[in-house]
Write an enzyme that holds these catalytic residues in place. Structure first.
Site, short mmCIF file in Angstrom:
data_model
loop_
_atom_site.label_atom_id
_atom_site.label_comp_id
_atom_site.label_asym_id
_atom_site.label_seq_id
_atom_site.Cartn_x
_atom_site.Cartn_y
_atom_site.Cartn_z
N THR A 150 14.35 4.08 10.01
CA THR A 150 15.35 3.02 10.16
C THR A 150 14.88 1.77 9.46
O THR A 150 13.74 1.34 9.64
CB THR A 150 15.61 2.75 11.65
OG1 THR A 150 16.01 3.99 12.25
CG2 THR A 150 16.70 1.71 11.84
N GLN B 161 0.30 -8.86 -6.69
CA GLN B 161 -0.16 -10.25 -6.89
C GLN B 161 0.68 -11.01 -7.91
O GLN B 161 0.55 -12.22 -8.04
CB GLN B 161 -1.62 -10.26 -7.36
CG GLN B 161 -2.62 -9.83 -6.29
CD GLN B 161 -2.78 -10.86 -5.18
OE1 GLN B 161 -2.53 -12.05 -5.35
NE2 GLN B 161 -3.19 -10.40 -4.00
N SER C 233 4.83 -6.48 -2.46
CA SER C 233 4.61 -6.71 -1.03
C SER C 233 5.08 -8.11 -0.66
O SER C 233 4.67 -9.09 -1.30
CB SER C 233 3.13 -6.54 -0.70
OG SER C 233 2.91 -6.85 0.65
N HIS D 29 4.48 -10.15 1.87
CA HIS D 29 3.61 -11.18 2.47
C HIS D 29 2.71 -11.89 1.46
O HIS D 29 1.97 -12.80 1.81
CB HIS D 29 2.79 -10.60 3.64
CG HIS D 29 1.64 -9.72 3.27
ND1 HIS D 29 0.34 -10.15 3.33
CD2 HIS D 29 1.59 -8.43 2.88
CE1 HIS D 29 -0.47 -9.15 3.00
NE2 HIS D 29 0.27 -8.10 2.71
N CYS E 131 -16.25 -6.86 2.42
CA CYS E 131 -16.85 -7.17 3.71
C CYS E 131 -15.96 -6.73 4.86
O CYS E 131 -16.41 -6.66 6.00
CB CYS E 131 -17.13 -8.66 3.82
SG CYS E 131 -15.71 -9.68 3.46
N ASN F 145 -6.22 -8.80 -7.74
CA ASN F 145 -6.19 -9.58 -6.51
C ASN F 145 -7.47 -10.37 -6.24
O ASN F 145 -7.47 -11.30 -5.45
CB ASN F 145 -5.87 -8.68 -5.31
CG ASN F 145 -6.70 -7.43 -5.27
OD1 ASN F 145 -6.73 -6.65 -6.22
ND2 ASN F 145 -7.43 -7.24 -4.19
N SER G 294 0.83 -1.21 0.00
CA SER G 294 0.00 0.00 0.00
C SER G 294 0.87 1.26 0.00
O SER G 294 0.59 2.21 -0.74
CB SER G 294 -0.91 0.03 1.24
OG SER G 294 -1.77 -1.09 1.24
C1 LIG Z 1 -2.27 -7.08 -0.90
C2 LIG Z 1 -2.30 -6.10 -1.98
C3 LIG Z 1 -1.89 -4.77 -1.78
C4 LIG Z 1 -1.51 -4.24 -0.42
O1 LIG Z 1 -0.31 -4.76 0.05
P1 LIG Z 1 0.00 -4.59 1.62
O2 LIG Z 1 1.42 -5.01 1.76
O3 LIG Z 1 -0.95 -5.49 2.34
O4 LIG Z 1 -0.20 -3.15 1.94
C5 LIG Z 1 -1.89 -3.91 -2.84
N1 LIG Z 1 -2.26 -4.31 -4.06
C6 LIG Z 1 -2.65 -5.58 -4.31
C7 LIG Z 1 -3.01 -5.97 -5.70
C8 LIG Z 1 -2.68 -6.51 -3.28
O5 LIG Z 1 -3.09 -7.75 -3.53
#
Ligand SMILES: *Cc1c(COP(=O)(O)O)cnc(C)c1O
Length: 398
Positions: free
Chosen positions: A240, A182, A202, A204, A327, A154, A74
């Site tokens: 940092t 994604q 991202s 995660h 949701c 996503n 984000s």
């Molecule tokens: C998950 C996602 C984000 C946000 O990433 P975060 O690290 O959770 O802020 C942005 N864009 C897409 C397409 C995502 O799937």
């Protein structure tokens, strides 16, 4: 014995890989030093940071100096868009092109910019969940400062013709940003071949930790800082550095890229089995193009039911999935993505997103295929909407 959890919500987040956890631990423990410190211990942290930067750059075919660490996808989206908008405004360019089915990190930033006097064109998405380079070409104006279009969606998993869109933007001299959260770690992404100027990542979403991301910014494309403070990240992102998470992100990405093809092949096989079996349910539909989609993502609609009820009943069977709808905000509005591809509200309400990762097994797929049809049947048996459809009071829409 309770059945193990079937985790099919990998588009929301993923389990960290062992390699990522192992890469992280030393920097949480004995190597906790601030990479900006001049003593040699601090330099060890600095070297780890720069090693991670080099690894990530290599995975994307970028230069190390084009990689900026951020706190999440984000943030990367916010910084890229705000930076390009501000740079455009200086030259009197206050028009931005995007699509109706972006992530909220993009859409909400664009809404803020609209309030600040920018004009935003949101391209319609075709029924198959794809936007075309021709649409982008037709929307570009002399005052266009930025085009921002996601690499892969996503919710429905459709993959956009990024390379061709990038080419259109490059020829027109317009900055092109893509939210590739994604895509990276799941399908091949090459910033040079793909003609992108800025790209968000991202960790995660590819078995790295939450709370860490990357903004790629091509050399020569001016980048403005978003968080003010110290001179970290060459003055473009103060704070940092999260050395532990950054090292874990690099390890996760290296691992994902090393196994990209084999993972994709396995995932496509599992995904296709889900599609083949779940589309046998009458009055159901697969959302988004059948083939131009992420290896692990399936999004379906079942007429006459509520996606939320389906999720709760799947949860009771130990299956984690998503409806892909908004949701999270507690609202019952259907997903803006499903509406963007032209689905009527009634249909969009009955959505189910299943997103697999390489940690899923064929048994997981079996359990989903066994669980979904009887739940859909049950929910329809108690649904007044379905009753109207069966009695012919309302026409079937799918
Ligand atoms: C998950 C996602 C984000 C946000 O990433 P975060 O690290 O959770 O802020 C942005 N864009 C897409 C397409 C995502 O799937």
């Amino acid at each position: 014995m309770a059945k193990s959890l079937v985790y099919a919500d990998n588009a929301a987040t993923t389990k960290m890989s062992k390699a990522a956890i192992d890469a992280m631990l030393p920097y949480l423990d004995n190597t906790y030093f601030n990479p900006s410190s001049l003593y040699s211990a601090g330099q060890t942290a600095k070297e780890a940071l720069e090693g991670a930067r080099a690894d990530i750059a290599k995975c994307l075919n970028a230069d190390e100096r084009e990689i900026y660490f951020t706190s999440c996808g984000s943030e990367s989206d916010n910084q890229a868009i705000r930076s390009a908008a501000a740079n455009g405004a200086v030259k009197g360019k206050k028009h931005i092109i995007s699509t109706a089915f972006e992530h909220h990190a993009v859409l909400h930033t664009l809404n803020k910019l609209k309030q600040e006097g920018f004009e935003v064109t949101l391209l319609d998405v075709h029924e198959n969940g794809i936007v075309t380079p021709e649409q982008v070409q037709a929307a570009i104006r002399p005052d266009t400062a930025l085009v921002t279009i996601m690499y892969a969606n996503n919710e429905i998993g459709t993959v956009q013709p990024i390379r061709e869109i990038g080419e259109v933007c490059r020829k027109a001299g317009v900055v092109f940003h893509t939210d590739a959260v994604q895509a990276v770690g799941h399908i091949p992404v090459d910033v040079k071949a793909d003609n992108v100027d800025m790209l968000s990542i991202s960790a995660h979403k590819f078995h790295g930790p939450k709370g860490v991301g990357v903004l790629y910014c091509r050399r020569g494309v001016p980048l403005r800082s978003f968080i003010e403070g110290g001179a970290q990240e060459r003055g473009k992102r103060a704070g940092t550095e999260n050395v532990a998470s950054i090292c874990a992100m690099a390890a996760a990405l290296k691992e994902a890229c090393a196994h990209l093809e084999e993972n994709a092949a396995n995932l496509c096989a599992m995904r296709d089995r889900l599609i083949e079996n779940l589309t046998k349910i009458e009055h159901s539909r697969l959302n988004g193009d059948r083939d131009r989609r992420l290896p692990g993502t399936v999004n379906m609609c079942f007429e006459g039911i509520e996606g939320e009820s389906l999720l709760l009943m799947l949860d009771a069977k130990g299956i984690c999935a998503s409806s892909g709808s908004a949701c999270t905000s507690g609202s019952l509005d259907p997903s803006h993505v499903l509406l963007s591809i032209g689905l009527p509200h009634e249909v969009a309400h009955g959505s189910l997103r299943l997103s697999l990762s390489e940690y899923n097994t064929e048994e997981d797929v079996d359990r989903i295929i066994e669980a979904v049809p009887p739940i859909v049947e049950y929910l329809r048996s108690i649904s007044p909407v379905w009753e109207d459809l069966v009695k012919g009071i309302k026409p079937h829409l799918i």
